[in-house]
Design an enzyme around this catalytic site. Structure first.
Site, PDB file in Angstrom:
ATOM      1  N   ILE A  26     -53.997  27.660 -35.342  1.00  0.00           N
ATOM      2  CA  ILE A  26     -54.746  28.137 -36.509  1.00  0.00           C
ATOM      3  C   ILE A  26     -54.724  29.666 -36.581  1.00  0.00           C
ATOM      4  O   ILE A  26     -54.485  30.243 -37.646  1.00  0.00           O
ATOM      5  CB  ILE A  26     -56.201  27.601 -36.451  1.00  0.00           C
ATOM      6  CG1 ILE A  26     -56.199  26.078 -36.620  1.00  0.00           C
ATOM      7  CG2 ILE A  26     -57.084  28.274 -37.511  1.00  0.00           C
ATOM      8  CD1 ILE A  26     -57.528  25.395 -36.284  1.00  0.00           C
ATOM      9  N   ASN A  99     -61.574  33.267 -33.130  1.00  0.00           N
ATOM     10  CA  ASN A  99     -60.978  31.937 -33.252  1.00  0.00           C
ATOM     11  C   ASN A  99     -60.549  31.300 -31.931  1.00  0.00           C
ATOM     12  O   ASN A  99     -60.353  30.080 -31.875  1.00  0.00           O
ATOM     13  CB  ASN A  99     -59.767  32.074 -34.211  1.00  0.00           C
ATOM     14  CG  ASN A  99     -58.842  30.898 -34.185  1.00  0.00           C
ATOM     15  OD1 ASN A  99     -59.147  29.871 -34.785  1.00  0.00           O
ATOM     16  ND2 ASN A  99     -57.721  31.018 -33.482  1.00  0.00           N
ATOM     17  N   SER A 152     -66.212  24.131 -35.913  1.00  0.00           N
ATOM     18  CA  SER A 152     -65.532  22.834 -35.929  1.00  0.00           C
ATOM     19  C   SER A 152     -66.464  21.837 -36.596  1.00  0.00           C
ATOM     20  O   SER A 152     -67.684  22.000 -36.544  1.00  0.00           O
ATOM     21  CB  SER A 152     -65.253  22.363 -34.502  1.00  0.00           C
ATOM     22  OG  SER A 152     -64.816  21.013 -34.514  1.00  0.00           O
ATOM     23  N   TYR A 167     -67.264  20.462 -25.622  1.00  0.00           N
ATOM     24  CA  TYR A 167     -66.681  21.029 -26.853  1.00  0.00           C
ATOM     25  C   TYR A 167     -67.686  20.950 -28.000  1.00  0.00           C
ATOM     26  O   TYR A 167     -67.950  21.939 -28.692  1.00  0.00           O
ATOM     27  CB  TYR A 167     -65.395  20.267 -27.202  1.00  0.00           C
ATOM     28  CG  TYR A 167     -64.649  20.858 -28.375  1.00  0.00           C
ATOM     29  CD1 TYR A 167     -63.751  21.898 -28.204  1.00  0.00           C
ATOM     30  CD2 TYR A 167     -64.845  20.373 -29.668  1.00  0.00           C
ATOM     31  CE1 TYR A 167     -63.065  22.451 -29.285  1.00  0.00           C
ATOM     32  CE2 TYR A 167     -64.169  20.915 -30.749  1.00  0.00           C
ATOM     33  CZ  TYR A 167     -63.279  21.953 -30.556  1.00  0.00           C
ATOM     34  OH  TYR A 167     -62.600  22.496 -31.622  1.00  0.00           O
ATOM     35  N   LYS A 171     -69.485  24.169 -29.973  1.00  0.00           N
ATOM     36  CA  LYS A 171     -69.266  24.444 -31.399  1.00  0.00           C
ATOM     37  C   LYS A 171     -70.581  24.412 -32.181  1.00  0.00           C
ATOM     38  O   LYS A 171     -70.759  25.163 -33.139  1.00  0.00           O
ATOM     39  CB  LYS A 171     -68.248  23.457 -31.977  1.00  0.00           C
ATOM     40  CG  LYS A 171     -66.836  23.650 -31.420  1.00  0.00           C
ATOM     41  CD  LYS A 171     -66.260  25.011 -31.799  1.00  0.00           C
ATOM     42  CE  LYS A 171     -64.816  25.174 -31.368  1.00  0.00           C
ATOM     43  NZ  LYS A 171     -64.241  26.456 -31.793  1.00  0.00           N
ATOM     44  N   ILE A 200     -56.892  19.119 -37.071  1.00  0.00           N
ATOM     45  CA  ILE A 200     -55.762  19.927 -37.542  1.00  0.00           C
ATOM     46  C   ILE A 200     -54.625  19.773 -36.533  1.00  0.00           C
ATOM     47  O   ILE A 200     -54.871  19.851 -35.316  1.00  0.00           O
ATOM     48  CB  ILE A 200     -56.164  21.424 -37.643  1.00  0.00           C
ATOM     49  CG1 ILE A 200     -57.458  21.615 -38.448  1.00  0.00           C
ATOM     50  CG2 ILE A 200     -55.019  22.251 -38.220  1.00  0.00           C
ATOM     51  CD1 ILE A 200     -57.397  21.234 -39.912  1.00  0.00           C
ATOM     52  N   THR A 202     -52.118  21.099 -34.383  1.00  0.00           N
ATOM     53  CA  THR A 202     -51.748  22.376 -33.749  1.00  0.00           C
ATOM     54  C   THR A 202     -51.291  22.062 -32.321  1.00  0.00           C
ATOM     55  O   THR A 202     -51.332  20.903 -31.884  1.00  0.00           O
ATOM     56  CB  THR A 202     -52.952  23.338 -33.645  1.00  0.00           C
ATOM     57  OG1 THR A 202     -53.914  22.751 -32.767  1.00  0.00           O
ATOM     58  CG2 THR A 202     -53.596  23.623 -34.984  1.00  0.00           C
TER      59      THR A 202
END
Ligand code: NDP
Length: 260
Positions: A26, A99, A152, A167, A171, A200, A202
């Site tokens: 991203i 980011n 997120s 995680y 976030k 996404i 990635t």
């Protein structure tokens, strides 16, 4: 009615923008779009080679100035020094795309304290170190600016079937930190917002098995994973002067995942 210059609406011409985690996924794509909108870019990432390659590509593609720094966002001293280097080389930055982040799939009862701390160090502490060092630098130079934190959709939902408590918690913290910084920094003309992506495709999600990605797709109303390009306009808007009255917001870009 006045005539509007539509093209100038989202211009980032000559803005100096720091993108953490900018060597991949991203961050790399957002840096590319921002350079296309006229910005000069400083890529911060843990791996110097990867960051330098991205900065080199930006210079080649757009002819703007760009630089790369090996900066680990979990190291407050490195963060301060790296931002100083940007100020000396490109100028005092206008925008921080905060980011850098890491993923982790693990059941809550199997998670070690070290694993918990590592995810929170990068995804949560790192956001705080970068945002506050950036704000101090701007205030010292009497400059206003914009911070865009990558949150997120996991800040507000519990993802399934994988388990990722560290995680999700990190976030959720990023979103409330965004709100709090927006209020505390408003008097200094520093806006603070978040972009919260859904799934996404990635380097981060490519590591997961195809069967898991298929499960994510089946749960997403648009029936596909996003790509980093799908997010770019949200970052551009928040970085631009058009967002001058927007602070403390969280733009969710998730193909509809969180509305069902
Ligand atoms: P990537 O892994 O592709 O990119 C993240 C980049 O951050 C990598 O270049 C990585 O370096 C770098 N990085 C890791 N740790 C640090 C650190 N301590 N200091 C500086 N840089 C670091 O991931 P994405 O592009 O997918 O993710 C970017 C952000 O978007 C993250 O915050 C993530 O949580 C968030 N996000 C991603 C989603 C997705 O589905 N992909 C969904 C929602 C949010 P290296 O690879 O060398 O470790």
């Amino acid at each position: 009615m006045e005539k509007i210059n539509g093209e100038a609406l989202f211009s980032l011409k000559d803005k100096i923008i720091v993108v953490t985690g900018g060597a991949s996924g991203i961050g790399r794509t957002v840096a590319n779009y921002m350079a296309a909108m006229g910005a000069h870019i400083a890529i911060f990432d843990v791996t110097a080679d990867k960051a330098e390659a991205v900065a080199g590509e930006l210079v080649e593609l757009y002819g703007h100035r760009a630089m790369a720094l090996a900066c680990d966002v979990t190291k407050p001293e490195q963060v301060e020094q790296s931002l100083e280097r940007v100020a000396e080389t490109l100028g005092v930055p206008d925008v921080l795309v905060n980011n850098a982040g890491i993923g982790q799939h693990k059941f809550c009862l199997d998670l070690t304290p070290e694993e918990w701390l590592r995810v929170n160090d990068v995804n949560y502490n790192g956001i705080f170190y970068m945002a506050t060092a950036f704000a101090r630098l701007l205030i010292r130079h009497g400059k206003q600016g914009s911070i865009i934190n990558t949150g997120s959709m996991s800040a507000g939902i519990v993802n399934v079937p994988q388990q990722q408590i560290a995680y999700n918690s990190s976030k959720a913290g990023v979103i409330h930190m965004t709100h709090t910084l927006a209020v505390e920094l408003a008097d200094y003309g520093i806006r603070v917002n978040a972009v919260s992506p859904g799934y996404i495709f990635t380097e981060m999600t490519a590591k997961r098995p195809q069967s898991l990605r298929d499960e994510w797709i089946s749960r997403t109303p648009q029936k596909r994973l996003g790509v980093p390009d799908d997010l770019a306009a949200a970052y551009i808007y928040l970085a631009s002067d058009s967002a001058r009255y927007t602070t403390g917001s969280n733009i969710v870009v998730d193909g509809g995942y969180t509305i069902i």
